[in-house]
Motif scaffolding. Structure first.
Motif, short mmCIF file in Angstrom:
data_model
loop_
_atom_site.label_atom_id
_atom_site.label_comp_id
_atom_site.label_asym_id
_atom_site.label_seq_id
_atom_site.Cartn_x
_atom_site.Cartn_y
_atom_site.Cartn_z
N UNK A 4 0.84 -1.20 0.00
CA UNK A 4 0.00 0.00 0.00
C UNK A 4 0.87 1.26 0.00
N UNK A 5 1.94 1.27 0.78
CA UNK A 5 2.85 2.41 0.84
C UNK A 5 3.58 2.59 -0.50
N UNK A 6 3.98 1.50 -1.12
CA UNK A 6 4.67 1.56 -2.41
C UNK A 6 3.73 2.13 -3.47
N UNK A 7 2.48 1.68 -3.47
CA UNK A 7 1.51 2.21 -4.43
C UNK A 7 1.23 3.69 -4.18
N UNK A 8 1.16 4.11 -2.93
CA UNK A 8 0.93 5.51 -2.59
C UNK A 8 2.09 6.38 -3.06
N UNK A 9 3.32 5.96 -2.78
CA UNK A 9 4.51 6.71 -3.21
C UNK A 9 4.57 6.77 -4.74
N UNK A 10 4.28 5.67 -5.41
CA UNK A 10 4.28 5.63 -6.87
C UNK A 10 3.23 6.58 -7.44
N UNK A 11 2.04 6.58 -6.84
CA UNK A 11 0.97 7.47 -7.31
C UNK A 11 1.36 8.94 -7.12
N UNK A 12 2.00 9.26 -6.00
CA UNK A 12 2.43 10.64 -5.75
C UNK A 12 3.49 11.06 -6.77
#
Length: 169
Positions: A4-12
């Protein structure tokens, strides 16, 4: 890091890159690319050249247009209100592609003698480059048709090739 954190950072990161890309590639008036104080109303002369590429041929002669030349106002009209946006390729390179046999190319430099600034537009191989403060590849709405219109203003300024005197005897 969790998924979830990796997806959030990637989206940002993707969001930031998209916003930066949209800002850099937004259409701007051509005079925004010129250095210092530049205005099409203050252009004192225009240097042009145009031709069709032929392997081994000499580059075309540069012609200088002044305010009394009909092509002067037509060229300013083609550039003055047009928006130009950087291309994604322009973020990494400012080189025009190599020309192939029969490719149309042209160059237009607007000179403002009062402010000492100039703006150059070059078209070659289907790509367009503006040079002022820096050089960058740009695009514009209906680029190919517009580039053909610019070429259509410049090319008639060159005299037709003369026939060989030996052929008329």
């Amino acid at each position: 890091m969790t998924a979830k954190q990796i997806l959030t950072v990637t989206a940002i990161i993707l969001s930031v890159l998209t916003v930066v890309g949209l800002i850099l590639c937004r259409p701007m008036a051509s005079d925004s690319y010129a250095p210092g104080l530049f205005s099409f109303a203050a252009v004192s002369d225009i240097t042009v050249s145009a031709g069709e590429y032929s392997d081994g041929s000499a580059p075309p002669e540069e012609l200088v247009l002044t305010e009394d030349d009909p092509a002067f106002d037509r060229l300013i009209g083609l550039f003055d209100v047009r928006g130009f946006g950087m291309t994604p390729a322009g973020l990494f390179s400012d080189s025009l592609p190599a020309l192939g046999e029969g490719d149309v190319f042209w160059s237009v430099t607007f000179n403002c003698r009062v402010s000492g600034s100039a703006l150059t537009a070059e078209y070659a191989g289907g790509a367009l480059r503006l040079t002022g403060r820096s050089s960058t590849l740009v695009t514009t709405q209906d680029r190919e048709e517009w580039a053909t219109d610019v070429y259509g203003v410049i090319s008639p300024l060159y005299p037709e090739p003369e026939e060989d005197a030996g052929d008329s005897q």
